[in-house]
Design a protein around this motif. Sequence first.
Motif, PDB file in Angstrom:
ATOM      1  N   SER A   1       0.858  -1.192   0.000  1.00 13.28           N
ATOM      2  CA  SER A   1       0.000   0.000   0.000  1.00 13.28           C
ATOM      3  C   SER A   1       0.892   1.240   0.000  1.00 13.28           C
ATOM      4  O   SER A   1       1.980   1.226   0.557  1.00 13.28           O
ATOM      5  CB  SER A   1      -0.927   0.014   1.212  1.00 13.28           C
ATOM      6  OG  SER A   1      -0.181   0.092   2.398  1.00 13.28           O
ATOM      7  N   CYS A   2       0.400   2.295  -0.608  1.00 14.89           N
ATOM      8  CA  CYS A   2       1.169   3.538  -0.692  1.00 14.89           C
ATOM      9  C   CYS A   2       0.934   4.398   0.549  1.00 14.89           C
ATOM     10  O   CYS A   2      -0.128   4.332   1.169  1.00 14.89           O
ATOM     11  CB  CYS A   2       0.775   4.335  -1.932  1.00 14.89           C
ATOM     12  SG  CYS A   2       1.193   3.506  -3.470  1.00 14.89           S
ATOM     13  N   HIS A   3       1.917   5.202   0.883  1.00 19.16           N
ATOM     14  CA  HIS A   3       1.800   6.138   1.995  1.00 19.16           C
ATOM     15  C   HIS A   3       1.006   7.371   1.553  1.00 19.16           C
ATOM     16  O   HIS A   3       0.655   7.508   0.390  1.00 19.16           O
ATOM     17  CB  HIS A   3       3.186   6.555   2.491  1.00 19.16           C
ATOM     18  CG  HIS A   3       4.005   5.403   2.983  1.00 19.16           C
ATOM     19  ND1 HIS A   3       3.720   4.716   4.125  1.00 19.16           N
ATOM     20  CD2 HIS A   3       5.102   4.806   2.456  1.00 19.16           C
ATOM     21  CE1 HIS A   3       4.602   3.754   4.306  1.00 19.16           C
ATOM     22  NE2 HIS A   3       5.453   3.778   3.295  1.00 19.16           N
ATOM     23  N   LYS A   4       0.746   8.283   2.479  1.00 17.82           N
ATOM     24  CA  LYS A   4      -0.045   9.475   2.165  1.00 17.82           C
ATOM     25  C   LYS A   4       0.622  10.356   1.116  1.00 17.82           C
ATOM     26  O   LYS A   4      -0.046  10.990   0.316  1.00 17.82           O
ATOM     27  CB  LYS A   4      -0.292  10.300   3.428  1.00 17.82           C
ATOM     28  CG  LYS A   4      -1.282   9.698   4.365  1.00 17.82           C
ATOM     29  CD  LYS A   4      -1.532  10.616   5.527  1.00 17.82           C
ATOM     30  CE  LYS A   4      -2.559  10.019   6.475  1.00 17.82           C
ATOM     31  NZ  LYS A   4      -2.808  10.888   7.629  1.00 17.82           N
ATOM     32  N   ASN A   5       1.944  10.419   1.125  1.00 16.42           N
ATOM     33  CA  ASN A   5       2.651  11.306   0.209  1.00 16.42           C
ATOM     34  C   ASN A   5       3.092  10.580  -1.066  1.00 16.42           C
ATOM     35  O   ASN A   5       3.992  11.036  -1.753  1.00 16.42           O
ATOM     36  CB  ASN A   5       3.861  11.926   0.902  1.00 16.42           C
ATOM     37  CG  ASN A   5       4.864  10.883   1.343  1.00 16.42           C
ATOM     38  OD1 ASN A   5       4.536   9.720   1.494  1.00 16.42           O
ATOM     39  ND2 ASN A   5       6.098  11.307   1.550  1.00 16.42           N
ATOM     40  N   GLU A   6       2.466   9.454  -1.406  1.00 17.51           N
ATOM     41  CA  GLU A   6       2.807   8.684  -2.596  1.00 17.51           C
ATOM     42  C   GLU A   6       1.564   8.432  -3.433  1.00 17.51           C
ATOM     43  O   GLU A   6       0.445   8.462  -2.932  1.00 17.51           O
ATOM     44  CB  GLU A   6       3.436   7.343  -2.203  1.00 17.51           C
ATOM     45  CG  GLU A   6       4.754   7.477  -1.487  1.00 17.51           C
ATOM     46  CD  GLU A   6       5.307   6.146  -1.043  1.00 17.51           C
ATOM     47  OE1 GLU A   6       6.532   6.063  -0.889  1.00 17.51           O
ATOM     48  OE2 GLU A   6       4.535   5.193  -0.827  1.00 17.51           O
ATOM     49  N   GLU A   7       1.787   8.176  -4.728  1.00 18.23           N
ATOM     50  CA  GLU A   7       0.682   7.854  -5.627  1.00 18.23           C
ATOM     51  C   GLU A   7       0.978   6.546  -6.351  1.00 18.23           C
ATOM     52  O   GLU A   7       2.131   6.161  -6.513  1.00 18.23           O
ATOM     53  CB  GLU A   7       0.470   8.968  -6.644  1.00 18.23           C
ATOM     54  CG  GLU A   7       1.627   9.180  -7.592  1.00 18.23           C
ATOM     55  CD  GLU A   7       1.376  10.287  -8.595  1.00 18.23           C
ATOM     56  OE1 GLU A   7       0.208  10.628  -8.829  1.00 18.23           O
ATOM     57  OE2 GLU A   7       2.355  10.805  -9.142  1.00 18.23           O
ATOM     58  N   ILE A   8      -0.068   5.886  -6.799  1.00 20.66           N
ATOM     59  CA  ILE A   8       0.063   4.628  -7.532  1.00 20.66           C
ATOM     60  C   ILE A   8       0.369   4.951  -8.993  1.00 20.66           C
ATOM     61  O   ILE A   8      -0.361   5.691  -9.636  1.00 20.66           O
ATOM     62  CB  ILE A   8      -1.231   3.808  -7.433  1.00 20.66           C
ATOM     63  CG1 ILE A   8      -1.541   3.479  -5.987  1.00 20.66           C
ATOM     64  CG2 ILE A   8      -1.114   2.534  -8.261  1.00 20.66           C
ATOM     65  CD1 ILE A   8      -2.910   2.841  -5.791  1.00 20.66           C
TER      66      ILE A   8
ATOM     67  N   LEU B   1       4.927  11.898  -4.444  1.00 16.80           N
ATOM     68  CA  LEU B   1       4.262  13.009  -5.136  1.00 16.80           C
ATOM     69  C   LEU B   1       5.234  14.182  -5.291  1.00 16.80           C
ATOM     70  O   LEU B   1       6.001  14.487  -4.375  1.00 16.80           O
ATOM     71  CB  LEU B   1       3.048  13.484  -4.324  1.00 16.80           C
ATOM     72  CG  LEU B   1       1.856  12.565  -4.319  1.00 16.80           C
ATOM     73  CD1 LEU B   1       0.808  13.090  -3.346  1.00 16.80           C
ATOM     74  CD2 LEU B   1       1.259  12.474  -5.693  1.00 16.80           C
ATOM     75  N   GLN B   2       5.172  14.820  -6.428  1.00 17.17           N
ATOM     76  CA  GLN B   2       6.005  15.988  -6.672  1.00 17.17           C
ATOM     77  C   GLN B   2       5.224  17.230  -6.285  1.00 17.17           C
ATOM     78  O   GLN B   2       4.099  17.429  -6.753  1.00 17.17           O
ATOM     79  CB  GLN B   2       6.386  16.055  -8.169  1.00 17.17           C
ATOM     80  CG  GLN B   2       7.153  14.847  -8.649  1.00 17.17           C
ATOM     81  CD  GLN B   2       8.496  14.704  -7.985  1.00 17.17           C
ATOM     82  OE1 GLN B   2       9.147  15.690  -7.669  1.00 17.17           O
ATOM     83  NE2 GLN B   2       8.898  13.461  -7.724  1.00 17.17           N
ATOM     84  N   PRO B   3       5.790  18.067  -5.430  1.00 16.07           N
ATOM     85  CA  PRO B   3       5.057  19.288  -5.032  1.00 16.07           C
ATOM     86  C   PRO B   3       4.910  20.253  -6.210  1.00 16.07           C
ATOM     87  O   PRO B   3       5.774  20.329  -7.092  1.00 16.07           O
ATOM     88  CB  PRO B   3       5.940  19.886  -3.943  1.00 16.07           C
ATOM     89  CG  PRO B   3       7.284  19.334  -4.172  1.00 16.07           C
ATOM     90  CD  PRO B   3       7.086  17.980  -4.804  1.00 16.07           C
ATOM     91  N   CYS B   4       3.816  20.963  -6.235  1.00 13.70           N
ATOM     92  CA  CYS B   4       3.597  21.960  -7.270  1.00 13.70           C
ATOM     93  C   CYS B   4       4.542  23.130  -7.015  1.00 13.70           C
ATOM     94  O   CYS B   4       4.674  23.597  -5.902  1.00 13.70           O
ATOM     95  CB  CYS B   4       2.145  22.452  -7.266  1.00 13.70           C
ATOM     96  SG  CYS B   4       0.973  21.167  -7.655  1.00 13.70           S
TER      97      CYS B   4
END
Length: 61
Positions: A36-43, A57-60
């Motif tokens: 499972s992915c963490h909160k700061n990750e995406e599938i 995830l890459q911040p904007c």
Amino acid sequence: MRMFLFLFAVFFFLTPAKNEFFNERCNKLNGKCLTSCHKNEEIVGLCKKSKICCLDLQPCG
């Protein structure tokens, strides 16, 4: 019966090749294969053994 044996052999040998394809794809994306992915990750893809490829995830900016 011969057709069943032939199809069994084909699917038996294709499964590992398909799984390695998914792992290579995840590695090229610099992802990690996790359950499972963490909160700061995406599938971003799939891995073998019912795992998913997670990428930070890459911040904007």
